[in-house]
Design a protein around this motif. Structure first.
Motif, mmCIF file in Angstrom:
data_model
loop_
_atom_site.group_PDB
_atom_site.id
_atom_site.type_symbol
_atom_site.label_atom_id
_atom_site.label_comp_id
_atom_site.label_asym_id
_atom_site.label_seq_id
_atom_site.Cartn_x
_atom_site.Cartn_y
_atom_site.Cartn_z
ATOM 1 N N ALA B 8 0.810 -1.228 -0.004
ATOM 2 C CA ALA B 8 -0.230 -0.083 -0.265
ATOM 3 C C ALA B 8 0.859 1.245 0.052
ATOM 4 O O ALA B 8 1.782 1.520 0.710
ATOM 5 C CB ALA B 8 -1.032 -0.110 1.217
ATOM 6 N N PRO B 9 0.711 2.305 -0.853
ATOM 7 C CA PRO B 9 1.558 3.530 -0.825
ATOM 8 C C PRO B 9 1.089 4.203 0.817
ATOM 9 O O PRO B 9 -0.009 4.049 1.164
ATOM 10 C CB PRO B 9 0.840 4.278 -1.957
ATOM 11 N N ALA B 10 2.072 4.899 1.030
ATOM 12 C CA ALA B 10 2.108 5.367 2.335
ATOM 13 C C ALA B 10 1.091 6.366 2.540
ATOM 14 O O ALA B 10 0.442 6.030 3.819
ATOM 15 C CB ALA B 10 3.358 6.485 2.441
ATOM 16 N N GLU B 11 0.603 7.158 1.574
ATOM 17 C CA GLU B 11 -0.748 7.924 1.851
ATOM 18 C C GLU B 11 -1.921 7.283 2.049
ATOM 19 O O GLU B 11 -2.965 7.770 2.521
ATOM 20 C CB GLU B 11 -0.839 9.133 0.888
ATOM 21 N N ASP B 12 -1.876 5.815 1.850
ATOM 22 C CA ASP B 12 -3.015 5.084 1.929
ATOM 23 C C ASP B 12 -3.166 4.327 3.280
ATOM 24 O O ASP B 12 -4.348 3.795 3.728
ATOM 25 C CB ASP B 12 -3.097 3.959 0.809
ATOM 26 N N ALA B 13 -2.374 4.755 4.354
ATOM 27 C CA ALA B 13 -2.556 4.412 5.529
ATOM 28 C C ALA B 13 -3.241 5.425 6.366
ATOM 29 O O ALA B 13 -2.752 6.368 6.540
ATOM 30 C CB ALA B 13 -0.887 4.105 6.333
ATOM 31 N N VAL B 14 -4.353 4.732 7.035
ATOM 32 C CA VAL B 14 -5.354 5.676 7.807
ATOM 33 C C VAL B 14 -4.759 5.731 9.055
ATOM 34 O O VAL B 14 -4.952 6.662 9.980
ATOM 35 C CB VAL B 14 -6.785 5.287 7.630
#
Lengths: 381, 262
Positions: B8-14
């Motif tokens: 998962a791309p980093a910005e996709d981690a909530v």
């Protein structure tokens, strides 16, 4: 998805031939719901026979937005207009479908306002019946406790002595500081006020009579009983009520143990023993406080004070006060334990019944005190 | 719903947890947890009793402050965020506590309406309609709205709690043992409800659970709390693990039955 969509939702209405077109764009989410609801209410289809709700420009849709779209479509259909919802992406279509499934059920709140007069009469009647039922239940509980006491007298080994002593410590020993302090202060106040008033007749020496009789007959016992009702009666309700919520009382029953014998009796015996002792202590502290004040305010010597006190009170003054203590103690313990056993279901009722236990036991103590006064006057005490 | 490829791309981690340490007195519960939760996934948190599953949940939602490390939820770090920033982030997640944690003095509908009343300025009529929508959404009968929590069964309380957690359409849903105390049929129904809502509403779900069936049925990835550390993987990858506890958990009689049932 919805996190990235900062643009708030908007609504455009246009007429194309006989078709009224509503274009929803931006984020139709809870934040914009108030504004959108107003916009939808303001938009009127005019003479159009068909309507189209276009969702293709939506940036985001949540349940609030979906509800508004569903409601708009429903209201138009009720008005006899054919409605088509277009341009929803699969996720939005799924959400709309889900909202439509559950719709039509809007009676979640009860809005029927009760008739004020009728409601008042209803409440009065209910309160009256509740009070009567309360009295009946208390009497029934008294019977139950009496039977248990009689059975225990037959088999004294069934009495939980350890538990009795534990409760004596909590209701008696631990209450000494607060009872003592309060009695001491009340004694001071009583002596000071009495001396102040009686001085007008030059009868200030009778302050000591006033102090002795009122403390020994009424104030010592009432003050202590009220304090114990607040301290221990409430504790009994809370303890037993919590056990009731935890189903511990039911567990006792299934194990063949009697909750009355195990929970109520030790508490009741403990209070019946400790309350008279506390009353004696309170009497002494009140006389000490009052005496100190009298000696200072009236400029008496200790011997003068004691001689006056001796003339004012007899053994029966002291005993008439003390004799009430076991009765009050039984009332307080019984009300406290019974309210605890009345707890049902949630922890919320523990709080409510604890309050009720204190109010009810203080009320009963006062009623019993009045009855004692009548009894004593008949007996000429 | 986000069909992003595996890494998962980093910005996709909530949610991003780095080096998290929690302690109670001298007892260390977590010693340097590192993991992240991706947008749109269902993450199940498992572990033996006392490994701090609920503590982890409470730490992420800010009810307990960590003794070390950092937690970032929706890009907001509790330790660094101001009061108003934290409030705003709080409104973007919903929590379902173990027994629903409904306010006992209010009706179910009033419970669900609280977030609307506190966080929005919608007209009352619309709030009531939205409340009814939520009640229907979690599969409660409409008349349940007028009941008080003590009149509801355990399963209905959980559904009502879920409706309250979902009131403001949160992005993240935290569930603490959602199926504990439910019968198998009720538990399966609750699982499929959560899955269904997760897909319909595009939720990210973090659920603490004991229930291997739930893990199997609805979790995309599983986080195992073990020896004060965390191990995150899919069901398949965890089945290959050699740690004794994980083996006992997934290859024990209950684990095998649940996995065989897929």
């Amino acid at each position: 998805m919805k996190a990235g969509a900062a643009e708030t939702g908007t609504l455009h209405a246009a007429t194309a031939g006989d078709c009224w077109v509503l274009i929803a764009s931006g984020s139709w989410t809870i934040g914009a719901a108030g504004k959108l609801a107003a916009a939808l209410a303001a938009a009127k289809p005019g003479k159009a026979r068909r309507a189209q709700i276009d969702l293709s420009r939506l940036a985001a849709l949540d349940t609030a937005g979906a509800w508004l779209i569903h409601r708009a479509a429903r209201d138009l259909r009720v008005g006899g207009i054919e409605v088509e919802v277009t341009g929803a992406n699969p996720a939005q279509a799924r959400l709309l479908e889900r909202i439509t499934e559950g719709a039509g059920a809007e009676a979640a709140f009860d809005h029927t306002p009760p008739h004020p007069v009728r409601a008042m009469i209803e409440r009065t009647g209910k309160a009256t019946f509740d009070a009567l039922a309360e009295g009946r239940d208390l009497l029934a509980f008294l019977g139950l406790v009496t039977i248990t006491v009689l059975r225990t007298i037959g088999q004294p080994r069934r009495l939980r002595l350890k538990s009795v002593i534990h409760h004596m410590e909590h209701t008696g020993l631990d209450a000494l500081p607060i009872v003592g302090l309060l009695a001491f202060l009340i004694g001071i106040v009583l002596a000071f006020q009495g001396a102040d008033q009686l001085r007008q007749f030059g009868a200030e020496i009778f302050t000591i009579n006033l102090l002795g009789v009122s403390v020994l007959r009424e104030i010592g016992i009432l003050l202590t009983a009220i304090l114990v009702a607040g301290r221990s009666g409430s504790a009994f309700t809370a303890q037993i009520g919590t056990m009731k919520v935890n189903e511990e009382v039911d567990a006792l029953r299934t194990l063949g143990l009697d909750p009355i014998e195990l929970l109520v009796l030790p508490r009741m015996i403990a209070v019946i023993i400790t309350l008279p002792l506390l009353v004696f202590f309170a009497d002494m502290m009140a006389l000490l406080g009052g005496g100190l004040m009298a000696i200072l305010a009236l400029d008496l010597s200790l011997t003068q004070f004691l001689r006056q006190l001796e003339g004012a009170i007899t053994l029966s003054t002291f005993l008439t006060g003390l004799a009430k203590a076991p009765v009050f103690a039984a009332l307080i313990a019984m009300v406290g334990c019974r309210q605890g056993l009345k707890v049902e279901g949630s922890a919320e009722s523990v709080g409510r019944l604890t309050t009720q236990a204190v109010v009810e036991s203080i009320f009963l103590v006062m009623v019993a005190d009045a009855m004692f006064s009548i009894l004593y006057s008949y007996l000429g005490l | 719903m986000s069909d992003s490829p595996a890494p998962a791309p980093a910005e996709d981690a909530v949610i991003r947890v780095r080096g998290l340490v929690t302690r109670f007195g001298r007892q260390t519960i977590h010693d340097g947890l590192n993991f992240s939760v991706r947008r749109g996934e269902v993450l199940g948190v498992v572990g033996g009793s006392g490994t701090g599953k609920s503590v982890l949940l409470r730490t992420i939602i800010g009810l307990k402050s960590p003794e070390g490390g950092g937690i970032e939820v929706l890009g907001c770090d509790r330790a660094r965020a101001g009061e108003s920033e934290w409030r705003a982030v709080q409104a973007r997640w919903g929590v379902l506590f173990q027994n629903g944690a409904l306010f006992s003095s209010m009706t179910v509908a009033e419970n669900i309406a609280i977030p609307f009343r506190e966080h929005t300025d919608l007209p009352l009529a619309l709030i009531e309609e939205l409340t009814a929508t939520k009640i229907a959404l979690v599969g409660l009968p409409p008349e349940a709205g007028r009941k008080i929590p003590s009149e509801l069964s355990g399963g209905m309380k959980k559904r009502a709690g879920l409706a309250r957690a979902l009131a403001l359409d949160p992005e993240i849903l935290f569930l603490d043992e959602p199926t504990a105390g439910l019968d198998p049929i009720g538990a399966a129904a609750f699982d499929s409800l959560i899955r269904n809502l997760q897909q319909t509403l595009g939720l990210t779900v973090v659920m603490v659970t004991h229930d291997v069936d739930s893990l199997q049925a609805i979790c995309d990835r599983i986080a195992v709390l073990i020896d004060k550390r965390i191990m995150v993987g899919t069901m398949e990858s965890l089945l290959q693990e050699s740690h004794p506890w994980i083996r006992a958990y997934f290859h024990g009689p209950r684990g095998r039955a649940a996995i065989a049932g897929r």
